[in-house]
Write a protein that holds these residues in place. Sequence first.
Motif, PDB file in Angstrom:
ATOM      1  N   VAL A 218      99.430  40.327 -56.404  1.00  8.41           N
ATOM      2  CA  VAL A 218     100.552  40.918 -57.144  1.00  8.41           C
ATOM      3  C   VAL A 218     100.858  42.343 -56.693  1.00  8.41           C
ATOM      4  O   VAL A 218     101.950  42.856 -56.952  1.00  8.41           O
ATOM      5  N   VAL A 219      99.901  42.990 -56.037  1.00  9.19           N
ATOM      6  CA  VAL A 219     100.108  44.353 -55.521  1.00  9.19           C
ATOM      7  C   VAL A 219      99.449  44.446 -54.142  1.00  9.19           C
ATOM      8  O   VAL A 219      98.337  43.945 -53.945  1.00  9.19           O
ATOM      9  N   GLU A 220     100.159  45.088 -53.197  1.00 13.12           N
ATOM     10  CA  GLU A 220      99.590  45.380 -51.885  1.00 13.12           C
ATOM     11  C   GLU A 220      99.702  46.884 -51.625  1.00 13.12           C
ATOM     12  O   GLU A 220     100.676  47.517 -52.028  1.00 13.12           O
ATOM     13  N   THR A 221      98.700  47.452 -50.947  1.00 14.96           N
ATOM     14  CA  THR A 221      98.707  48.886 -50.692  1.00 14.96           C
ATOM     15  C   THR A 221      97.937  49.181 -49.412  1.00 14.96           C
ATOM     16  O   THR A 221      97.149  48.355 -48.951  1.00 14.96           O
ATOM     17  N   ASN A 222      98.182  50.361 -48.851  1.00 12.26           N
ATOM     18  CA  ASN A 222      97.390  50.795 -47.701  1.00 12.26           C
ATOM     19  C   ASN A 222      96.516  51.991 -48.061  1.00 12.26           C
ATOM     20  O   ASN A 222      95.953  52.638 -47.176  1.00 12.26           O
ATOM     21  N   THR A 223      96.409  52.295 -49.367  1.00  6.60           N
ATOM     22  CA  THR A 223      95.594  53.431 -49.783  1.00  6.60           C
ATOM     23  C   THR A 223      94.584  53.019 -50.849  1.00  6.60           C
ATOM     24  O   THR A 223      94.885  52.233 -51.746  1.00  6.60           O
ATOM     25  N   LEU A 224      93.404  53.593 -50.742  1.00  7.71           N
ATOM     26  CA  LEU A 224      92.333  53.291 -51.690  1.00  7.71           C
ATOM     27  C   LEU A 224      92.659  53.827 -53.078  1.00  7.71           C
ATOM     28  O   LEU A 224      92.276  53.234 -54.090  1.00  7.71           O
ATOM     29  N   SER A 225      93.379  54.940 -53.153  1.00  4.37           N
ATOM     30  CA  SER A 225      93.672  55.540 -54.451  1.00  4.37           C
ATOM     31  C   SER A 225      94.562  54.627 -55.302  1.00  4.37           C
ATOM     32  O   SER A 225      94.373  54.514 -56.509  1.00  4.37           O
ATOM     33  N   VAL A 226      95.531  53.958 -54.674  1.00  2.50           N
ATOM     34  CA  VAL A 226      96.389  53.027 -55.409  1.00  2.50           C
ATOM     35  C   VAL A 226      95.570  51.829 -55.881  1.00  2.50           C
ATOM     36  O   VAL A 226      95.693  51.390 -57.029  1.00  2.50           O
ATOM     37  N   LEU A 227      94.716  51.305 -55.011  1.00  4.55           N
ATOM     38  CA  LEU A 227      93.862  50.184 -55.386  1.00  4.55           C
ATOM     39  C   LEU A 227      92.997  50.558 -56.590  1.00  4.55           C
ATOM     40  O   LEU A 227      92.851  49.779 -57.536  1.00  4.55           O
ATOM     41  N   TYR A 228      92.448  51.760 -56.563  1.00  5.21           N
ATOM     42  CA  TYR A 228      91.597  52.235 -57.663  1.00  5.21           C
ATOM     43  C   TYR A 228      92.371  52.285 -58.978  1.00  5.21           C
ATOM     44  O   TYR A 228      91.903  51.799 -60.020  1.00  5.21           O
ATOM     45  N   GLU A 229      93.556  52.884 -58.934  1.00 12.06           N
ATOM     46  CA  GLU A 229      94.341  53.031 -60.162  1.00 12.06           C
ATOM     47  C   GLU A 229      94.751  51.672 -60.719  1.00 12.06           C
ATOM     48  O   GLU A 229      94.766  51.463 -61.938  1.00 12.06           O
ATOM     49  N   GLU A 230      95.085  50.734 -59.844  1.00  7.44           N
ATOM     50  CA  GLU A 230      95.489  49.403 -60.299  1.00  7.44           C
ATOM     51  C   GLU A 230      94.324  48.677 -60.976  1.00  7.44           C
ATOM     52  O   GLU A 230      94.476  48.085 -62.044  1.00  7.44           O
ATOM     53  N   VAL A 231      93.157  48.724 -60.361  1.00  6.19           N
ATOM     54  CA  VAL A 231      91.989  48.040 -60.933  1.00  6.19           C
ATOM     55  C   VAL A 231      91.555  48.724 -62.231  1.00  6.19           C
ATOM     56  O   VAL A 231      91.128  48.073 -63.182  1.00  6.19           O
ATOM     57  N   ARG A 232      91.683  50.035 -62.280  1.00  8.72           N
ATOM     58  CA  ARG A 232      91.240  50.801 -63.454  1.00  8.72           C
ATOM     59  C   ARG A 232      92.016  50.409 -64.713  1.00  8.72           C
ATOM     60  O   ARG A 232      91.496  50.514 -65.826  1.00  8.72           O
ATOM     61  N   THR A 233      93.252  49.939 -64.542  1.00 11.05           N
ATOM     62  CA  THR A 233      94.047  49.556 -65.710  1.00 11.05           C
ATOM     63  C   THR A 233      93.484  48.312 -66.397  1.00 11.05           C
ATOM     64  O   THR A 233      93.758  48.070 -67.569  1.00 11.05           O
ATOM     65  N   GLY A 234      92.728  47.499 -65.654  1.00 12.33           N
ATOM     66  CA  GLY A 234      92.224  46.244 -66.191  1.00 12.33           C
ATOM     67  C   GLY A 234      93.215  45.100 -66.073  1.00 12.33           C
ATOM     68  O   GLY A 234      92.901  43.965 -66.436  1.00 12.33           O
ATOM     69  N   GLU A 235      94.418  45.385 -65.542  1.00 10.74           N
ATOM     70  CA  GLU A 235      95.440  44.352 -65.435  1.00 10.74           C
ATOM     71  C   GLU A 235      95.316  43.546 -64.154  1.00 10.74           C
ATOM     72  O   GLU A 235      95.820  42.426 -64.059  1.00 10.74           O
ATOM     73  N   VAL A 236      94.691  44.120 -63.128  1.00  8.34           N
ATOM     74  CA  VAL A 236      94.491  43.400 -61.881  1.00  8.34           C
ATOM     75  C   VAL A 236      93.051  43.606 -61.399  1.00  8.34           C
ATOM     76  O   VAL A 236      92.359  44.527 -61.845  1.00  8.34           O
ATOM     77  N   CYS A 237      92.618  42.742 -60.498  1.00  3.55           N
ATOM     78  CA  CYS A 237      91.313  42.868 -59.842  1.00  3.55           C
ATOM     79  C   CYS A 237      91.567  43.115 -58.358  1.00  3.55           C
ATOM     80  O   CYS A 237      92.708  43.200 -57.918  1.00  3.55           O
ATOM     81  N   SER A 238      90.507  43.207 -57.589  1.00  5.32           N
ATOM     82  CA  SER A 238      90.688  43.433 -56.165  1.00  5.32           C
ATOM     83  C   SER A 238      89.513  42.868 -55.390  1.00  5.32           C
ATOM     84  O   SER A 238      88.461  42.536 -55.956  1.00  5.32           O
ATOM     85  N   VAL A 239      89.713  42.764 -54.089  1.00  2.00           N
ATOM     86  CA  VAL A 239      88.654  42.377 -53.150  1.00  2.00           C
ATOM     87  C   VAL A 239      88.597  43.448 -52.076  1.00  2.00           C
ATOM     88  O   VAL A 239      89.621  43.776 -51.468  1.00  2.00           O
ATOM     89  N   ALA A 240      87.412  43.979 -51.844  1.00  2.00           N
ATOM     90  CA  ALA A 240      87.247  45.038 -50.847  1.00  2.00           C
ATOM     91  C   ALA A 240      85.808  45.056 -50.358  1.00  2.00           C
ATOM     92  O   ALA A 240      84.913  44.554 -51.044  1.00  2.00           O
ATOM     93  N   PRO A 241      85.565  45.619 -49.195  1.00  2.00           N
ATOM     94  CA  PRO A 241      84.182  45.753 -48.722  1.00  2.00           C
ATOM     95  C   PRO A 241      83.461  46.883 -49.458  1.00  2.00           C
ATOM     96  O   PRO A 241      84.084  47.879 -49.848  1.00  2.00           O
ATOM     97  N   VAL A 242      82.166  46.728 -49.654  1.00  2.00           N
ATOM     98  CA  VAL A 242      81.372  47.766 -50.316  1.00  2.00           C
ATOM     99  C   VAL A 242      81.508  49.089 -49.573  1.00  2.00           C
ATOM    100  O   VAL A 242      81.543  50.168 -50.178  1.00  2.00           O
ATOM    101  N   SER A 243      81.610  49.019 -48.264  1.00  2.00           N
ATOM    102  CA  SER A 243      81.651  50.242 -47.447  1.00  2.00           C
ATOM    103  C   SER A 243      82.918  51.056 -47.654  1.00  2.00           C
ATOM    104  O   SER A 243      83.032  52.163 -47.141  1.00  2.00           O
ATOM    105  N   ALA A 244      83.892  50.520 -48.414  1.00  2.00           N
ATOM    106  CA  ALA A 244      85.123  51.261 -48.686  1.00  2.00           C
ATOM    107  C   ALA A 244      85.079  52.026 -49.999  1.00  2.00           C
ATOM    108  O   ALA A 244      85.958  52.843 -50.269  1.00  2.00           O
ATOM    109  N   LEU A 245      84.055  51.778 -50.821  1.00  2.00           N
ATOM    110  CA  LEU A 245      84.096  52.241 -52.205  1.00  2.00           C
ATOM    111  C   LEU A 245      83.375  53.567 -52.383  1.00  2.00           C
ATOM    112  O   LEU A 245      82.155  53.645 -52.230  1.00  2.00           O
TER     113      LEU A 245
END
Length: 309
Positions: A218-245
């Motif tokens: 439902v959301v695509e981004t090229n920045t980690l900060s956007v991914l963080y804010e989206e997941v933080r809302t609780g409305e979406v989840c994500s898939v990412a490598p541990v080495s990115a976090l």
Amino acid sequence: MFVRQLQYLVALAEHRHFARAAEASWVSQPALSAGIRQLERELGIMIILRDRRFQGFTPEGERVLAWARQTLASLEGLRQEAALAQVVPGGHLAIGTVPSALRAVSMLASEYRRAIPKLTLEVFSLSTRDILHRLKNKDIHLGLAYADGCDAATYDAMTLYQERFVLLFNDKAGLPEQRSFTWTEAARLPLCLFNHEMQNRKIVENAFLQARVEPNVVVETNTLSVLYEEVRTGEVCSVAPVSALPDYFLASGIQIRPLEPQQISPMSLLRLHEESAPALVNAAWDMAPRLDLQGRLDGVLEDGCSGIR
């Protein structure tokens, strides 16, 4: 001819804009322009195509630019050799990293600074293609990226760790309490994923393809900060490598769980293949495999799952 004039040329090639190149060089725009014009007069050629704005380099200018990069790289190597010869390790190290390796490169940089007290570092978030390009141009010394398709005659590659993918979610998402999730389970969730500019997106899509499911992106981004804010809302989840976090992900209520079956992709330290690399680059290269990035990244995942049966 002064070294500073060569630095102006390289800065202009990177920024493609007189004002930004001057800012990066810590001089005024008139000073940068005057320095380049003086170099043109000394060499008797036109280096820059210009009207009121930067238009590019002339063919002669491109050759001068390549020479300037080589000269500056050799000068930096000389400085590093001199520092090490005095048993005062130091110098400047520029590292390019793919966004999915930001946590790993932070670990690497921290250890480099600890081992080399007078080291200064630049870290750039780049695509694998840009990392290879900048290594070849000697704009950076090391890269942390995917080595697939890397020309072994041009670059040295050393695997540092295997990238492991996890599901990220906020407690508010209401997911069941379990130690891991399957790719099929992840595909049913509303997801925020890195966009197709990122190599790891191809790996993630391949994992869903192998599971024979279509992810609900439902959301695509090229920045980690956007991914963080989206997941933080609780409305979406994500898939990412541990080495990115980064640490703030795990300190703000965001949960991580392994995805099964594991999709493992090697991440490599890259450098330009040279007969005589600068001493600092050699020292950083030799140090990297001793830092056990794999064990430290796996520890992050284990900590994230602690307390879950």
